[in-house]
Motif scaffolding. Structure first.
Motif, mmCIF file in Angstrom:
data_model
loop_
_atom_site.group_PDB
_atom_site.id
_atom_site.type_symbol
_atom_site.label_atom_id
_atom_site.label_comp_id
_atom_site.label_asym_id
_atom_site.label_seq_id
_atom_site.Cartn_x
_atom_site.Cartn_y
_atom_site.Cartn_z
ATOM 1 N N HIS A 32 0.859 -1.179 0.000
ATOM 2 C CA HIS A 32 0.000 0.000 0.000
ATOM 3 C C HIS A 32 0.897 1.231 0.000
ATOM 4 C CE1 HIS A 32 -3.554 -2.459 0.707
ATOM 5 N NE2 HIS A 32 -2.879 -3.097 1.635
ATOM 6 N N THR B 9 -3.075 -0.635 -2.685
ATOM 7 C CA THR B 9 -3.760 0.598 -3.070
ATOM 8 C C THR B 9 -2.795 1.779 -2.993
ATOM 9 O OG1 THR B 9 -4.519 0.901 -0.781
ATOM 10 C CG2 THR B 9 -6.028 -0.189 -2.321
ATOM 11 N N SER C 248 -2.517 5.862 -2.147
ATOM 12 C CA SER C 248 -3.158 6.984 -1.466
ATOM 13 C C SER C 248 -2.348 8.255 -1.673
ATOM 14 C CB SER C 248 -3.295 6.708 0.038
ATOM 15 O OG SER C 248 -4.192 5.633 0.279
ATOM 16 N N THR D 195 -9.166 4.481 -0.246
ATOM 17 C CA THR D 195 -7.809 5.007 -0.278
ATOM 18 C C THR D 195 -7.861 6.419 0.276
ATOM 19 O OG1 THR D 195 -8.025 5.953 -2.510
ATOM 20 C CG2 THR D 195 -7.238 3.679 -2.337
#
Length: 642
Positions: A323, A346, A348, A575
């Protein structure tokens, strides 16, 4: 400091450790392992509190370095009386040990069975209720005329993981192996680094004694600051000292940092059920991918940043998703997004640097609530004339058999209360006039998964999707669930098209694509009925329009905001898009709010899509801890003033 430590204390096996004179060995003849860098009082503490191995020799408690011989704790030569040692400070300094050749020094995992939640006798009812995943199907309309056929009849498959609090009789959550990979390049100096340390302190505080943490820092190179250690009181103390030792300087070598993280994950001796990597960077890799490849990074081989063992195989299982967090407006969003997509993680975007702790909290809230792994959906056509035409599965791998009679979707893991929605498009034939059935059975949906709390494989099934086949005209009753998902999928395609236009410099085209998609969302029956998902999507599209309107705005924050949105919608997972207060578009200045168990949580500047209760709860904890810290700082300033 590290180089001095090595030159003074990391000599040949027969060399005397000058730092230990009068300390551990007293005579200056104590022999310390070359890989141990703990000096002065740390040596004596390491010996006295060490773990004994099979050969009777100790292992350093702080860095797990193995001693070659046991030093004497008494001096053989008389020496002048020394003054009594000063008390050991409560906050011990952190000395980074030399890294072993193989990262197999991780702490053993806790295999102790956890107590059941709730009454013991209620556990059986939980097993009978279908386990940790519930399946449902929704047809786009309830009826289709008998003499009509459809080539793109939409059916929604909905999978939802049960909540941790709602799973009566379930054992406690699965423990986590977490590797944090932190950028400490020169651009992180000052406030950024202090905010990062504060955020990591929050993460450490919220990990449990069964969770394990490893800290990797990187700039021009990468260093493992501590082994993968259980977050007991001693482990948390070690982790806090490791974080506080971070100092900024040097370049940005993301590729080497991920290779170091992969080494930690691959070579660990013990394994918790859940593993993940968190990567934060505020810059651009200048080592593995030295060339940007022109405007927008086109041509840059960002896949070279991903170690082979981290590449997501797409078969419902993965080594450890990465992530990624782009910190500030100078990071390489394209690189961070590529890393996340390649590993099943993900991406962000933290535009508001002060909110880094909130972004970490949101992610940790999900990782600490993983209830389902290796989830695979299986779809089979029931009626002999029904065929599967397409499956809209986003970033999740899907496969349709050659005859169109069955399909599968590899979903992977789900957090507690997390949902996944997938649209199926079917060919539905005309009903035979001689057929007495009043409906057509379309598809049957089932799933297989592993329950992380128990480690056992399980199966679940949903009700068959079917459509009524009346004679004569049909009054269509459209499914709100199906329409909402259709609108979301079309909007996601629009976001991807707008991104492609902006990357080639066609910003007016990108704005028009997003405007068209936003108009479609707001005109949908779901949005007109006040559906919160569609209304939030409309606001998000308006924000994106403002951020892709010009090359300057797109380079500054638009690319990162759009890619974070694509990551969220493709994975149907929250996110963090921690934008500056007020954002860009007027529609976001009011912010949003969400109710959690702890009360109202103000979420101005945060996109709430796909948030789970566990993520919201952790976000609320972060907000409260930040407010408490600010109050303490204000009180300190007042005391200084008066």
């Amino acid at each position: 400091m590290e180089s001095n430590s090595r030159s003074n204390c990391h000599g040949d096996m027969r060399r005397t450790c000058s730092r230990s004179s009068g300390g551990v060995g007293g005579s200056g003849h104590a022999i310390f392992p070359p890989q141990c860098s703990h000096q002065d009082q740390s040596h004596s503490r390491s010996v006295s509190g060490s773990r004994i191995v099979a050969n009777g020799l100790p292992i350093c408690e702080l860095c797990s370095a193995r001693w070659r011989s046991l030093p004497s704790l008494r001096s053989t030569n008389p020496s002048p009386r020394q003054p009594p040692p000063s008390p050991v400070p409560s906050s011990q300094p952190f000395f980074r040990p030399m890294e072993p050749r193989v990262f197999d020094d991780d702490d053993p995992v806790d295999r102790t069975p956890r107590p059941l939640r709730g009454d013991q006798h209620r556990g059986a009812s939980a097993e009978a209720s279908g386990g940790a995943v519930a399946l449902a199907t929704h047809c786009e309309c309830s009826a289709l005329a008998r003499d009509a056929s459809a080539d793109d009849f939409a059916v929604l498959v909905h999978a939802r993981a049960t909540g941790m609090a709602g799973a009566v009789g379930a054992v406690a959550r699965a423990p986590l192996d977490l590797v944090t990979v932190l950028d400490v390049s020169g651009s992180m100096a000052g406030t950024k680094l202090e905010l990062l340390k504060q955020a990591m302190g929050f993460v450490i505080d919220n990990l449990g004694p069964r969770d394990r943490l490893c800290v990797v820092s990187f700039s021009s190179g990468a260093n493992r600051l501590m082994r993968l250690a259980r977050m007991s009181d001693a482990g948390k103390s070690l982790a806090r000292r490791a974080v506080q030792s971070l100092a900024a300087g040097g370049g940005t070598n993301i590729g080497e940092a991920l290779r170091r993280a992969a080494k930690v994950i691959d070579e660990r001796m013990h394994r918790n059920a859940v593993a993940s990597v968190v990567l934060l960077s505020d810059g651009q890799d200048t080592y593995t991918v030295p060339r940007r490849g022109g405007y927008g990074g086109r041509g840059a081989n960002y896949d070279a940043l991903v170690p082979p063992s981290f590449a997501y195989p797409g078969a419902g299982s993965r080594c450890a998703p990465v992530h990624t967090f782009g910190f500030g407006t100078d990071h390489d969003a394209a690189a961070m997004h590529t890393i996340a997509e390649a590993t099943g993680g993900t991406f962000s975007f933290i535009e508001d640097e002060a909110a880094i702790q909130d972004a970490f909290a949101q992610c940790i809230g999900g990782l600490l609530s993983v209830t389902v792994q290796e989830l695979r959906l299986d779809i089979a056509c029931v009626h002999p004339g029904v065929r599967l035409r397409a499956v809209k599965s986003g970033s999740y791998g899907s496969h349709i058999d050659a005859d169109g009679r069955s399909a599968s979707v590899d979903v992977g893991e789900l957090y507690a209360d997390e949902e996944r929605r997938f649209l199926l498009f079917l060919h539905v034939p005309r009903a035979r006039s001689a057929d007495a059935d009043t409906h057509t059975q379309l598809v049957r949906v089932a799933c297989a998964y592993r329950d992380t709390a128990t480690g056992r494989g399980k199966n679940a099934a949903g009700e068959d999707a079917k459509v009524l086949r009346p004679w004569g005209p049909v009054t269509l009753e459209r499914s709100v669930e199906v329409e909402r998902e259709r609108v979301r999928v079309e909007a996601t395609h629009g976001i991807a098209a707008a991104r492609a236009a902006a990357e080639r410099g066609a910003h007016a085209e990108a704005v028009e694509i997003l405007r068209h998609r936003q108009r479609s969302v707001t005109r949908s029956a779901a949005a007109r009925a006040g559906d919160s998902t569609c209304l939030a999507l409309s606001r998000e599209l308006r924000e994106m329009r403002a951020r892709v309107a010009s090359r300057q705005q797109y380079e500054l924050s638009g690319r990162a905001y759009v890619l974070a949105g694509l990551s969220s919608h493709a994975h149907q997972r929250a996110t963090s898009r921690q934008v500056m207060s007020g954002g860009v578009a007027e529609a976001t200045r009011g912010g949003e709010s969400a109710q959690v168990r702890s009360g109202a949580l103000e979420t101005s500047g945060i996109t709430m899509s796909y948030m789970t209760p566990a993520m919201l709860d952790m976000l609320g904890r972060s907000r409260r801890s930040r407010e408490l810290l600010q109050q303490r700082q204000q009180q300190t300033e007042l005391r200084r003033t008066f």
